[in-house]
Scaffold this active site. Structure first.
Site, short mmCIF file in Angstrom:
data_model
loop_
_atom_site.label_atom_id
_atom_site.label_comp_id
_atom_site.label_asym_id
_atom_site.label_seq_id
_atom_site.Cartn_x
_atom_site.Cartn_y
_atom_site.Cartn_z
N CYS A 26 -31.25 -26.72 -12.21
CA CYS A 26 -31.90 -27.87 -12.17
C CYS A 26 -33.50 -27.71 -12.22
O CYS A 26 -34.15 -28.49 -13.00
CB CYS A 26 -31.73 -28.79 -11.09
SG CYS A 26 -31.59 -27.75 -9.33
N HIS A 35 -36.71 -33.18 -7.73
CA HIS A 35 -37.29 -31.93 -7.54
C HIS A 35 -38.81 -32.20 -8.11
O HIS A 35 -38.83 -33.02 -9.27
CB HIS A 35 -36.75 -30.92 -8.46
CG HIS A 35 -35.49 -30.22 -7.81
ND1 HIS A 35 -35.03 -30.64 -6.58
CD2 HIS A 35 -34.51 -29.47 -8.38
CE1 HIS A 35 -33.88 -29.94 -6.23
NE2 HIS A 35 -33.61 -29.29 -7.58
N ARG A 86 -37.66 -25.87 -0.50
CA ARG A 86 -36.94 -27.09 0.04
C ARG A 86 -37.83 -27.88 0.60
O ARG A 86 -38.22 -27.45 1.80
CB ARG A 86 -35.77 -26.66 0.65
CG ARG A 86 -34.67 -27.84 0.69
CD ARG A 86 -33.81 -27.83 -0.45
NE ARG A 86 -32.78 -27.08 -0.61
CZ ARG A 86 -32.29 -26.76 -1.97
NH1 ARG A 86 -32.60 -27.67 -2.84
NH2 ARG A 86 -31.40 -25.96 -1.98
N GLN A 89 -38.08 -28.68 -3.86
CA GLN A 89 -36.88 -29.10 -4.20
C GLN A 89 -36.20 -30.10 -3.18
O GLN A 89 -36.30 -29.71 -2.18
CB GLN A 89 -36.03 -27.89 -4.48
CG GLN A 89 -36.71 -27.00 -5.82
CD GLN A 89 -35.71 -25.75 -6.30
OE1 GLN A 89 -36.43 -24.90 -6.38
NE2 GLN A 89 -34.52 -26.22 -6.31
P1 NAP Z 1 -19.56 -31.61 -4.73
O1 NAP Z 1 -20.27 -32.81 -4.43
O2 NAP Z 1 -19.45 -30.70 -3.47
O3 NAP Z 1 -18.16 -31.86 -5.45
C1 NAP Z 1 -17.26 -30.73 -5.58
C2 NAP Z 1 -15.76 -31.08 -5.39
O4 NAP Z 1 -15.59 -31.14 -3.85
C3 NAP Z 1 -15.42 -32.36 -5.60
O5 NAP Z 1 -15.08 -32.25 -7.07
C4 NAP Z 1 -14.26 -32.72 -4.84
O6 NAP Z 1 -13.07 -32.03 -5.72
C5 NAP Z 1 -14.50 -31.87 -3.56
N1 NAP Z 1 -14.78 -32.85 -2.48
C6 NAP Z 1 -14.30 -32.48 -1.28
N2 NAP Z 1 -14.76 -33.36 -0.34
C7 NAP Z 1 -15.31 -34.48 -0.96
C8 NAP Z 1 -15.76 -35.61 -0.83
N3 NAP Z 1 -15.88 -36.26 0.61
N4 NAP Z 1 -16.62 -36.35 -1.79
C9 NAP Z 1 -16.68 -35.77 -3.11
N5 NAP Z 1 -16.04 -34.80 -3.47
C10 NAP Z 1 -15.45 -33.95 -2.42
O7 NAP Z 1 -20.39 -30.59 -5.72
P2 NAP Z 1 -21.50 -30.77 -6.72
O8 NAP Z 1 -22.73 -30.84 -5.76
O9 NAP Z 1 -21.42 -32.15 -7.26
O10 NAP Z 1 -21.82 -29.36 -7.42
C11 NAP Z 1 -20.58 -29.32 -8.42
C12 NAP Z 1 -21.33 -28.07 -9.43
O11 NAP Z 1 -22.41 -28.41 -9.97
C13 NAP Z 1 -21.64 -26.87 -8.40
O12 NAP Z 1 -21.27 -25.78 -9.53
C14 NAP Z 1 -22.94 -26.90 -8.47
O13 NAP Z 1 -23.61 -25.66 -8.33
C15 NAP Z 1 -23.50 -27.61 -9.93
N6 NAP Z 1 -24.52 -28.16 -9.63
C16 NAP Z 1 -25.09 -29.01 -8.65
C17 NAP Z 1 -26.20 -29.56 -8.77
C18 NAP Z 1 -26.66 -30.27 -7.42
O14 NAP Z 1 -27.60 -31.01 -7.53
N7 NAP Z 1 -25.71 -30.55 -6.74
C19 NAP Z 1 -27.06 -29.60 -9.82
C20 NAP Z 1 -26.84 -28.71 -10.84
C21 NAP Z 1 -25.38 -27.96 -10.72
P3 NAP Z 1 -11.45 -32.63 -5.52
O15 NAP Z 1 -11.82 -33.92 -6.11
O16 NAP Z 1 -10.80 -31.73 -6.26
O17 NAP Z 1 -11.14 -32.74 -4.23
#
Ligand code: NAP
Length: 369
Positions: free
Chosen positions: A135, A274, A267, A162
């Site tokens: 990011c 960010h 952070r 960040q």
């Molecule tokens: P996240 O919100 O933790 O979601 C990942 C998965 O967690 C969901 O698809 C879901 O899978 C599961 N999950 C379990 N409990 C949940 C709940 N209460 N609400 C929503 N989902 C839940 O992950 P993320 O932050 O979007 O990141 C995903 C990927 O993108 C990672 O590899 C991360 O490194 C990358 N990334 C993140 C960011 C960022 O800012 N966060 C920025 C760039 C890249 P199921 O539906 O299969 O259960």
């Protein structure tokens, strides 16, 4: 009809991707199939279109029947499933938000307003794996690619501020819980006009240091504090987040000439924007007006913020940019070190340009090829 599988659609990045695709009428002309790792047969996202029940994200046979897979599920999922589907000889496009495949030889880091030519060449030459960048790197390049394109940038030092969202949804909630705890403990003191700032500070400091202060996710307070460490230690003494600066910048740009990028990643208590303070070393003295033009001419989202207090407070803060695609760039001036040294401050929503938007756009590019 082309079939596109969405994995990780309900996570933070995935749900921002869904929002953006809906806003851009991005669900027409193909059959979307939504997957889950936790709720097979459950209901997919409410998108105002017919969505079949959720499919199993570990069903390799089904995955390999798709034309395109887009995953925002996370690195562990990619690490496990990506090699499995490729092992089956699957020739479809894999688009991913996780960092797992970013530095792979046969992947491209996508940020099309900056590296559209690299993307077009890759698509033309049969590359099938496209990954969103880190990011802070994506946001920095959106902000200063015009300057980089001039070929005069020797190195960049990036000092980052960040947001909590970069660490995940639980961390965002914890930041607000920490703020709430500080608000609760100081309510009575704030109501009393005789309360001194020193008395208030003592109460806040004591609260920040209590074992009961909510720090399960960050380990330490972020509200009322900051954390000068993101991710794991590398051999160089950088954190992994700092290490990504140079390697990803140069992989995105693919200019053949390495630009050094290094700095400290910190952070802070922002929600999803960010910010970065950049020191940029040029190889010659370029008039500041030309620098403004280069920055502003790069893409339609970047806009130059005049170096004055009113404009800076109005346009160059996380609260001003949150939830928008705007990339304001301000505090641009020559530094005292010499006329080749430029300072820049930039802010960007890390869930949009820092995560979901480049994925939405590469999906569009691939579908239109
Ligand atoms: P996240 O919100 O933790 O979601 C990942 C998965 O967690 C969901 O698809 C879901 O899978 C599961 N999950 C379990 N409990 C949940 C709940 N209460 N609400 C929503 N989902 C839940 O992950 P993320 O932050 O979007 O990141 C995903 C990927 O993108 C990672 O590899 C991360 O490194 C990358 N990334 C993140 C960011 C960022 O800012 N966060 C920025 C760039 C890249 P199921 O539906 O299969 O259960």
């Amino acid at each position: 009809m082309v079939q596109i599988g969405f994995i990780g659609w309900r996570g933070m990045v995935g749900s921002v991707l869904m929002e953006r695709m809906q806003a851009e009428n991005g669900f027409s002309g193909f059959e979307p199939i939504f997957f889950t790792t936790s709720n097979v047969g459950g209901q997919g996202p409410a998108l105002g279109i017919d969505v079949p029940p959720l499919q199993d994200a570990y069903d390799v046979k089904l995955l390999t029947s798709l034309d395109i897979i887009i995953s925002c599920q996370g690195g562990s999922y990619t690490k496990e499933i990506y090699p499995e589907v490729r092992k089956q000889g699957w020739q479809g496009y894999w688009i991913d938000a996780a960092s797992t495949l970013r530095m792979a030889e046969d992947s491209i880091i996508v940020l099309d307003p900056v590296n559209r030519t690299v993307i077009d060449n890759a698509v033309g030459s049969g590359i099938k794996t496209f990954v969103g960048g880190n990011c802070t790197v994506s946001l920095m390049l959106m902000a200063i690619s015009g300057l980089i394109e001039s070929g005069h940038v020797e190195w960049i030092s990036s000092m980052t501020y960040q947001a909590a969202s970069g660490a995940g949804a639980k961390h965002m909630k914890e930041l607000i819980s920490q703020m709430a705890a500080l608000g609760n403990i100081s309510t009575a003191l704030l109501k009393n006009p005789a309360t001194t700032a020193i008395a208030l500070d003592q109460v806040i400091t004591s609260e920040l240091r209590k074992d009961s202060f909510p720090t399960e996710n960050f380990s330490v307070p972020l509200a009322g504090s900051l954390i000068p460490w993101i991710d794991t230690l590398m051999e160089s003494g950088q954190t992994r987040e700092e290490w990504k600066g140079q390697v990803e910048t140069n992989k995105i740009l693919q200019t053949g000439k390495t630009i050094s990028v290094d700095g400290l990643c910190v952070r802070v208590g922002a929600m999803r924007c960010h910010s970065q303070g950049l020191t940029i070393k040029l190889d010659k003295d370029i008039p500041i007006e030309e620098i403004y033009q280069m920055i502003e001419g790069a893409n339609q989202w970047v806009h130059l913020v005049p170096n004055d207090k009113d404009s800076t407070l109005k346009y160059l803060t996380p609260s001003a940019v949150n939830g928008s695609l705007a990339i304001p760039v301000g505090r641009v001036r020559k530094m005292l070190m010499g006329p080749e040294y430029i300072s820049v401050f930039t802010v960007g929503d890390q869930l949009l340009w820092g995560a979901a938007e480049p994925l939405r756009r590469i999906l569009d590019i691939i579908r239109r090829k």
